[in-house]
Enzyme design. Sequence first.
Site, mmCIF file in Angstrom:
data_model
loop_
_atom_site.group_PDB
_atom_site.id
_atom_site.type_symbol
_atom_site.label_atom_id
_atom_site.label_comp_id
_atom_site.label_asym_id
_atom_site.label_seq_id
_atom_site.Cartn_x
_atom_site.Cartn_y
_atom_site.Cartn_z
ATOM 1 C CD GLU A 237 -2.898 -1.249 2.275
ATOM 2 O OE1 GLU A 237 -4.098 -1.459 2.086
ATOM 3 O OE2 GLU A 237 -2.411 -1.175 3.405
ATOM 4 C CB CYS B 162 2.975 7.600 3.092
ATOM 5 S SG CYS B 162 3.405 6.469 4.396
ATOM 6 C CB CYS C 104 6.706 -4.693 8.837
ATOM 7 S SG CYS C 104 8.027 -3.849 9.731
ATOM 8 C CB CYS D 197 5.783 -2.135 16.203
ATOM 9 S SG CYS D 197 7.484 -1.758 15.709
ATOM 10 C CB CYS E 49 2.510 -1.353 13.900
ATOM 11 S SG CYS E 49 2.566 -1.024 12.128
ATOM 12 C CD GLU F 276 13.325 -0.106 9.893
ATOM 13 O OE1 GLU F 276 12.426 0.335 10.613
ATOM 14 O OE2 GLU F 276 14.262 0.607 9.476
ATOM 15 C CG ASN G 288 -3.935 6.477 13.320
ATOM 16 O OD1 ASN G 288 -4.727 7.388 13.563
ATOM 17 N ND2 ASN G 288 -2.730 6.703 12.814
ATOM 18 C CB CYS H 91 0.674 6.452 11.307
ATOM 19 S SG CYS H 91 1.559 7.833 10.705
HETATM 20 N N1 SAH Z 1 9.429 0.688 10.104
HETATM 21 C C1 SAH Z 1 9.593 2.085 9.972
HETATM 22 C C2 SAH Z 1 8.666 2.701 8.958
HETATM 23 C C3 SAH Z 1 7.197 2.660 9.334
HETATM 24 S S1 SAH Z 1 6.686 4.280 9.565
HETATM 25 C C4 SAH Z 1 9.460 2.744 11.324
HETATM 26 O O1 SAH Z 1 9.178 2.050 12.292
HETATM 27 O O2 SAH Z 1 9.747 3.930 11.448
HETATM 28 C C5 SAH Z 1 5.131 4.118 10.257
HETATM 29 C C6 SAH Z 1 5.003 4.949 11.512
HETATM 30 O O3 SAH Z 1 3.683 4.805 12.050
HETATM 31 C C7 SAH Z 1 5.943 4.465 12.577
HETATM 32 O O4 SAH Z 1 6.372 5.521 13.380
HETATM 33 C C8 SAH Z 1 5.035 3.555 13.360
HETATM 34 O O5 SAH Z 1 5.546 3.267 14.620
HETATM 35 C C9 SAH Z 1 3.768 4.361 13.375
HETATM 36 N N2 SAH Z 1 2.585 3.569 13.694
HETATM 37 C C10 SAH Z 1 2.445 2.237 13.531
HETATM 38 N N3 SAH Z 1 1.222 1.854 13.928
HETATM 39 C C11 SAH Z 1 0.585 2.949 14.347
HETATM 40 C C12 SAH Z 1 -0.736 3.183 14.848
HETATM 41 N N4 SAH Z 1 -1.614 2.201 14.963
HETATM 42 N N5 SAH Z 1 -1.061 4.447 15.169
HETATM 43 C C13 SAH Z 1 -0.180 5.454 15.000
HETATM 44 N N6 SAH Z 1 1.067 5.286 14.526
HETATM 45 C C14 SAH Z 1 1.441 4.049 14.207
#
Ligand code: SAH
Length: 382
Positions: free
Chosen positions: A111, A124, A131, A135, A138, A194, A324, A367
């Site tokens: 996406e 984006c 991934c 996390c 996420c 990542e 989110n 995000c």
């Molecule tokens: N792997 C990389 C790139 C992903 S960026 C990284 O970790 O930076 C996506 C961003 O959205 C990251 O900061 C991630 O931690 C954040 N994110 C992931 N899930 C989220 C959620 N449910 N609500 C808000 N931010 C979230």
Amino acid sequence: MQITKEPKITLDNSLIVKKNLVGLSKKEVFDLLSSLESSTKKASMRAKQIWSWIYCHGEKNFSEMTNIDKNFRSDLDKNFSIERLNIAKKETSLDGTIKYLFSLKDDSKIETVFIPEKKRGTLCISSQVGCTLNCSFCHTGTQKLVRNLTSEEIVGQLMTVYDDLDHWEKSKKKKDGLSDCDIITNIVFMGMGEPLLNYSEVRQSVLILISDRGLDFSRRRITISTAGVVPLLKKAHDELGCMIAISLHATENKTRDILVPLNRKWPIDTLIKTLKEDLKLRNSERITFEYVMLKNINDTEIDAKRLVKIIEGLPSKINLIPFNNWSGTNYERSTQKKIEEFSKIIKKAGFPSPVRSPRGEDIMAACGQLRSNTLKKKLHDV
Ligand code: SAH
């Protein structure tokens, strides 16, 4: 919808798979053309011409490359292609955010999200299918199929969105002073994956994004977001010169180990030490920290004060991201009041601390909400 070109069958029924030029480095394009041109000088000129047709004009047909002689155009067409990704689905949010689902050649899905704002437009993009970081808050991490994207697929995301948003036509008009073509002003590697675990392809794609007489993005308008792959931070920063964002999300290891399991390998102090001591930030450059606001997990006054202490002395900006939601998660978004109080403490210490307004939530484009419904497959290449 874009359809990827079928491989051509010749009269003797042999299959010719044409090499897609999108995503190749300048040197790779030159090397390929050297097999068709007699002299190095000519091949180099052709490479520049073709580069400009692909990336400045968005041309997909060699036959339209009018400054190249006809026979050579036909040789190009026999051997190469200029492709886009296949748009499997496109959804537009009430706030104008557009989420693209791309179907790749191996049928995996990624996406990409376009976020229009008044004075800028951000794309984006994804760096991996899925991934591996897991996390806990996420959604992307819950997708099990994981593979690295190729530079072709990374650059392809931008090229396909450019087609879809009519960028090439609009930019032609801009030259005549008729229209504003800066639809996409910023690119962030904040989609699925990542980026620093796919460094070589991300590196190649960034070099294409910033190439002059090509896509011509300024390094300052490209952000690589990482959960903190410490050994590659300095390399990425020095080689690519783009902006670095760190997904911090917690101020002590016990919590960060759970939120961002990569922390068990490179804990907070190691990460921050690298940022402070190894990265030589340029004038006015700062590190962006992403901090997701999770109710009763990382949103206390103590956290805010600890955060300020951690980043002390490091030119930084802290983006607070209200969590989110996605179905199946146990986390909740911090209250507005808590987020504001948190932001206040950081601002008081002298660091900008904007609260990100979630975009495209109604289409699950915000995000951490990205996730395609691909099948479970073995992890590899990562
Ligand atoms: N792997 C990389 C790139 C992903 S960026 C990284 O970790 O930076 C996506 C961003 O959205 C990251 O900061 C991630 O931690 C954040 N994110 C992931 N899930 C989220 C959620 N449910 N609500 C808000 N931010 C979230």
